[in-house]
Design a protein around this motif. Structure first.
Motif, PDB file in Angstrom:
ATOM      1  N   TRP A  89      -3.696   7.378  -3.359  1.00 29.03           N
ATOM      2  CA  TRP A  89      -2.401   7.995  -3.041  1.00 29.03           C
ATOM      3  C   TRP A  89      -2.395   9.479  -3.379  1.00 29.03           C
ATOM      4  O   TRP A  89      -1.785  10.290  -2.699  1.00 29.03           O
ATOM      5  CB  TRP A  89      -1.313   7.257  -3.808  1.00 29.03           C
ATOM      6  CG  TRP A  89       0.083   7.663  -3.459  1.00 29.03           C
ATOM      7  CD1 TRP A  89       0.976   8.272  -4.276  1.00 29.03           C
ATOM      8  CD2 TRP A  89       0.748   7.478  -2.212  1.00 29.03           C
ATOM      9  NE1 TRP A  89       2.164   8.491  -3.618  1.00 29.03           N
ATOM     10  CE2 TRP A  89       2.049   8.014  -2.352  1.00 29.03           C
ATOM     11  CE3 TRP A  89       0.372   6.928  -0.997  1.00 29.03           C
ATOM     12  CZ2 TRP A  89       2.969   7.997  -1.311  1.00 29.03           C
ATOM     13  CZ3 TRP A  89       1.289   6.908   0.046  1.00 29.03           C
ATOM     14  CH2 TRP A  89       2.565   7.438  -0.114  1.00 29.03           C
ATOM     15  N   LEU A  90      -3.111   9.846  -4.454  1.00 29.18           N
ATOM     16  CA  LEU A  90      -3.201  11.254  -4.844  1.00 29.18           C
ATOM     17  C   LEU A  90      -4.289  12.006  -4.093  1.00 29.18           C
ATOM     18  O   LEU A  90      -4.458  13.207  -4.287  1.00 29.18           O
ATOM     19  CB  LEU A  90      -3.454  11.365  -6.354  1.00 29.18           C
ATOM     20  CG  LEU A  90      -2.325  10.850  -7.259  1.00 29.18           C
ATOM     21  CD1 LEU A  90      -2.737  10.930  -8.714  1.00 29.18           C
ATOM     22  CD2 LEU A  90      -1.044  11.635  -7.023  1.00 29.18           C
ATOM     23  N   PRO A 110      -5.947  15.259   3.362  1.00 27.74           N
ATOM     24  CA  PRO A 110      -4.535  15.454   3.011  1.00 27.74           C
ATOM     25  C   PRO A 110      -4.111  14.344   2.055  1.00 27.74           C
ATOM     26  O   PRO A 110      -4.361  13.165   2.305  1.00 27.74           O
ATOM     27  CB  PRO A 110      -3.803  15.337   4.353  1.00 27.74           C
ATOM     28  CG  PRO A 110      -4.861  15.533   5.397  1.00 27.74           C
ATOM     29  CD  PRO A 110      -6.137  15.025   4.807  1.00 27.74           C
ATOM     30  N   ALA A 111      -3.486  14.715   0.958  1.00 28.88           N
ATOM     31  CA  ALA A 111      -3.069  13.713  -0.022  1.00 28.88           C
ATOM     32  C   ALA A 111      -1.976  12.825   0.555  1.00 28.88           C
ATOM     33  O   ALA A 111      -0.958  13.334   1.033  1.00 28.88           O
ATOM     34  CB  ALA A 111      -2.581  14.401  -1.289  1.00 28.88           C
ATOM     35  N   PRO A 112      -2.157  11.514   0.559  1.00 30.90           N
ATOM     36  CA  PRO A 112      -1.096  10.630   1.053  1.00 30.90           C
ATOM     37  C   PRO A 112       0.242  10.856   0.353  1.00 30.90           C
ATOM     38  O   PRO A 112       1.300  10.633   0.943  1.00 30.90           O
ATOM     39  CB  PRO A 112      -1.652   9.231   0.770  1.00 30.90           C
ATOM     40  CG  PRO A 112      -3.137   9.416   0.811  1.00 30.90           C
ATOM     41  CD  PRO A 112      -3.382  10.768   0.201  1.00 30.90           C
ATOM     42  N   ALA A 121     -13.989   4.601   3.158  1.00 29.59           N
ATOM     43  CA  ALA A 121     -13.214   3.431   3.604  1.00 29.59           C
ATOM     44  C   ALA A 121     -12.968   3.582   5.089  1.00 29.59           C
ATOM     45  O   ALA A 121     -12.163   4.398   5.515  1.00 29.59           O
ATOM     46  CB  ALA A 121     -11.899   3.333   2.845  1.00 29.59           C
ATOM     47  N   VAL A 122     -13.678   2.767   5.871  1.00 22.38           N
ATOM     48  CA  VAL A 122     -13.621   2.922   7.313  1.00 22.38           C
ATOM     49  C   VAL A 122     -12.208   2.701   7.830  1.00 22.38           C
ATOM     50  O   VAL A 122     -11.732   3.377   8.732  1.00 22.38           O
ATOM     51  CB  VAL A 122     -14.604   1.941   7.980  1.00 22.38           C
ATOM     52  CG1 VAL A 122     -14.489   2.011   9.498  1.00 22.38           C
ATOM     53  CG2 VAL A 122     -16.032   2.225   7.536  1.00 22.38           C
ATOM     54  N   ALA A 123     -11.498   1.744   7.233  1.00 21.08           N
ATOM     55  CA  ALA A 123     -10.169   1.379   7.736  1.00 21.08           C
ATOM     56  C   ALA A 123      -9.042   2.198   7.120  1.00 21.08           C
ATOM     57  O   ALA A 123      -7.885   1.953   7.412  1.00 21.08           O
ATOM     58  CB  ALA A 123      -9.916  -0.101   7.471  1.00 21.08           C
ATOM     59  N   ALA A 124      -9.387   3.142   6.225  1.00 22.44           N
ATOM     60  CA  ALA A 124      -8.345   3.917   5.556  1.00 22.44           C
ATOM     61  C   ALA A 124      -7.591   4.768   6.572  1.00 22.44           C
ATOM     62  O   ALA A 124      -8.146   5.226   7.570  1.00 22.44           O
ATOM     63  CB  ALA A 124      -8.965   4.805   4.482  1.00 22.44           C
ATOM     64  N   VAL A 125      -6.308   4.979   6.295  1.00 22.45           N
ATOM     65  CA  VAL A 125      -5.469   5.798   7.163  1.00 22.45           C
ATOM     66  C   VAL A 125      -5.682   7.259   6.793  1.00 22.45           C
ATOM     67  O   VAL A 125      -5.582   7.626   5.610  1.00 22.45           O
ATOM     68  CB  VAL A 125      -3.985   5.409   7.013  1.00 22.45           C
ATOM     69  CG1 VAL A 125      -3.127   6.243   7.941  1.00 22.45           C
ATOM     70  CG2 VAL A 125      -3.805   3.925   7.287  1.00 22.45           C
TER      71      VAL A 125
END
Length: 530
Positions: free
Chosen positions: A7-8, A167-169, A15-19
Motif C-alpha cells: 500500500w505504501l 505510484p504508491a497505492p 507480482a504479475v497480477a498486482a494492480v
C-alpha cells in the motif's frame, strides 16, 4: 505486513497480477500541468490590473490590513501562507507567475518530479492566499489539494514521464478520497440547497444563468425539457451514487471513474467553468489502472508503462533499505495527516448546515467542496457605460464598455474560454446579485474608467473612449435571456435600472466612498496611471 508495504509502494516482490497505475500517474500529472499552466497564465494576463500596486484590490493594501488585525506580517503568514507577505512588487509578482508557468509547461511535457510539484504548489498557494475576491473560488483550493497530493505521486530525483518507481497505492487512494468528496459534496449541497434539484428542473435555468455560458449552452437551454430532466438525473447519479462504488473493487471503481470523467466532459461542453472540470478529472483518473487505460491509449504508452514497471522492480530490489524506510515513513505520515484533517470535512458533509468550498487548515490540504447549491431563475448583468456629454441626463449619448466574456452586447455570441478564466467577468456576475456596497471595488473600477486607466481597460474587450476619458460613468442592471435561435441575436435584455448612478471623477460621493475604504484617488491616473 506485506499488504502495508504494498500500500505504501515499497513492496519489491514481483507480482504479475498486482494492480499498477503508471498510466494513471502519467495522465494525472500531464493534466495537472495543463491546469497549473492555465492558472499562472491567468495571473500573467490579468494579475496586475486586479492585484498589482495600481490594481483594483492591491496586495499591499490587503497585507497591511490583515497584518494590522493579526499584529504582524508573520501573523498573516501563519493564517494565509504566501511568499508575498514580505515583498510584492509588480515585478516580483510577474516573475514568479512566469516561473510557475515555465514549471507547469515542463510538467505538461513530462519533465517533472516531487521537487517541481512542490514548487508549483507553493507558488500557486502564494497567489491564492493574497488573491482576495479574485481567488475566492472552490477550484483554487481544489488545485492546492490536488497539487499537494501530486508531490507524493512522483519521485524526487527522476524527471522522466514514466519514472522508474511505482505510484504508491496510498496516494492513488487519497486521490480517490478527493474525488469522492468533490462529487458527493456537490451532490449533497444541491439536494439540500435548492428544490429545483429535487424536482429535476434546475437545468431549465442553469444553462442560461451560469456565470459564463458558451454557444452550446443556448442549444441546451432550448432543448426539450426531457433533456434537462435527464441531465439532472445524470448529475445526481454521478455525484450521489457513483462515489460509493469506489468502495466495491476494481470494476466498480472503473465504472465510477467513467461516470466522473464523462460528467466533467459534459460540463466542459456546456459552459465555461474555468479550469474546474479539467482539474476534477485529475483525481478521477486514479480510478483507472494500467490494465484499463492500456486498452484505451496507444500501444506505445502501454509499452512504456510496462518498461517502467520492469525498471521499478529492478531498482527496488537494489535500493537501500534506509531510503525505502524514509519513503514509507513519509507516505505513512501523509496518510495520517489526511485522515486527521478529514475529520472536520466529514463532520461538515454530515451536518445539516453544510458549507461548500471551505478549507479547515491554513495550507488547504483537505477541503470540502460543492457547486451550484442554488440556481438562479433569471440572469442579471451589470453593464458599465460612459458619456462625454456635460450633463448625464436623458439626452446624453452613452457608450457601453464590453467585457471579454460576460454578456453585454445582445448580438455578440457567448465565448468559449475554458480552461482559461476572466476573473473580472466572474465577479461582475456575482455583483449583479448584490449591491455596490457588497462589492466596493466596483466604485474603484468606475474611477479607473473615468481616468482611462490602461490596466483596468486591459480587462475589457475594448475602450469606447480611446481619445479622452468619459466625463461620467454609470452602471446599469439588466435581466438577460437567451434569444431563440434564428432571431439574429443571442440575448434579449430588459433594463431594471441604475446599479451605480452617473458619477464623475470629482464627484464627492465617489471620493468619500473610496476614502472610507482607505483607497486613494491617484490623480496621476489622468496621465495614464491609475
Amino acid at each position: 505486513m506485506r499488504r502495508v508495504s504494498r500500500w505504501l509502494g515499497v513492496d519489491h516482490e514481483p507480482a504479475v497480477a498486482a494492480v499498477r497505475y503508471h498510466l494513471a500517474r502519467f495522465l494525472m500529472l500531464r493534466l495537472l500541468g495543463l491546469v497549473y499552466l492555465a492558472g499562472f497564465a491567468i495571473f500573467i494576463n490579468q494579475g496586475l490590473p486586479l492585484l498589482g500596486s495600481r490594481g483594483l484590490l492591491p496586495i499591499g493594501e490587503f497585507t497591511a490590513r490583515v497584518a494590522g488585525r493579526l499584529g504582524s506580517p508573520w501573523g498573516g503568514f501563519a493564517r494565509l501562507p504566501s511568499l508575498f507577505w514580505f515583498a510584492h512588487s509588480d515585478g516580483l509578482l510577474l516573475a514568479l507567475a512566469w516561473c510557475g508557468a515555465v514549471l507547469a509547461f515542463s510538467v505538461l511535457l513530462g519533465v517533472t518530479n516531487a521537487a517541481v510539484m512542490a514548487a508549483l504548489w507553493a507558488l500557486y498557494m502564494s497567489f491564492v492566499h493574497i488573491g482576495q475576491d479574485w481567488y475566492g473560488y472552490g477550484w483554487e483550493i481544489q488545485l492546492l489539494e490536488t497539487g499537494f497530493l501530486a508531490i507524493f505521486l512522483c519521485p524526487f530525483g527522476s524527471v522522466r514521464p514514466f519514472p522508474r518507481t511505482r505510484p504508491a497505492p496510498l496516494v492513488i487512494g487519497l486521490a480517490r478520497w478527493l474525488i469522492f468528496r468533490v462529487m458527493f459534496g456537490a451532490g449533497l449541497i444541491k439536494i439540500r440547497g435548492d428544490s429545483c434539484w429535487r424536482d429535476l428542473t434546475c437545468l431549465l435555468y442553469h444553462y442560461e444563468t451560469q456565470p459564463n455560458p458558451n454557444p452550446f449552452s443556448r442549444v441546451l437551454h432550448f432543448a426539450p425539457h426531457g433533456v434537462a430532466t435527464a441531465g439532472a438525473l445524470f448529475n445526481h447519479a454521478t455525484e450521489l451514487v457513483m462515489p460509493w462504488l469506489l468502495l466495491f473493487g476494481r470494476w466498480a471503481t472503473r465504472a465510477a471513474g467513467v461516470f466522473f470523467v464523462g460528467f466533467q466532459i459534459s460540463l466542459i461542453v456546456s459552459g465555461n467553468l474555468s479550469f474546474l472540470n479539467w482539474l476534477t478529472i485529475v483525481p478521477a483518473l486514479a480510478c483507472f489502472d494500467d490494465a484499463f487505460l492500456g486498452r484505451l491509449m496507444p500501444r506505445v504508452f502501454a509499452r512504456w508503462a510496462e518498461e517502467a514497471e520492469a525498471a521499478a522492480a529492478g531498482s527496488c530490489a537494489t535500493e537501500r533499505r534506509s531510503r525505502q524506510r524514509a519513503r514509507a515513513a513519509a507516505l505513512a505520515a501523509l496518510g495520517a495527516l489526511v485522515a486527521w484533517l478529514s475529520v472536520p470535512v466529514v463532520e461538515n458533509l454530515t451536518s445539516g448546515h453544510q458549507m461548500m468550498n471551505t478549507s479547515f487548515d491554513a495550507l488547504n490540504l483537505v477541503n470540502t467542496y460543492g457547486a451550484f447549491g442554488s440556481v438562479g431563475r433569471e440572469r442579471r448583468e451589470i453593464v458599465f457605460e460612459g458619456t462625454s456629454d456635460a450633463v448625464p441626463g436623458a439626452t446624453a449619448v452613452w457608450r457601453e464598455y464590453q467585457f471579454k466574456c460576460a454578456p453585454c452586447d445582445p448580438a455578440r455570441p457567448p465565448c468559449v474560454i475554458t480552461p482559461y478564466h476572466y476573473r473580472l467577468d466572474w465577479q461582475i456576475w456575482f455583483a449583479a446579485m448584490a449591491s455596490p456596497k457588497d462589492y466596493p471595488w466596483t466604485l474603484r473600477f468606475v474611477l479607473k474608467l473615468l481616468h482611462n486607466d490602461p490596466g483596468s481597460l486591459s480587462l475589457l474587450a475594448g475602450n469606447p473612449f480611446p481619445e479622452t476619458p468619459p466625463r461620467y460613468v454609470r452602471a446599469r442592471l439588466y435581466v438577460y435571456r437567451f434569444a431563440p435561435p434564428g432571431s439574429g441575436r443571442f440575448w434579449n435584455r430588459d433594463l431594471v435600472g441604475d446599479w451605480i448612478p452617473p458619477l464623475s471623477a470629482d464627484d464627492a460621493r465617489l471620493l468619500d466612498f473610496l476614502r472610507a475604504y482607505g483607497w486613494r484617488d491617484d490623480r496621476a491616473a489622468r496621465k495614464g496611471g491609475t
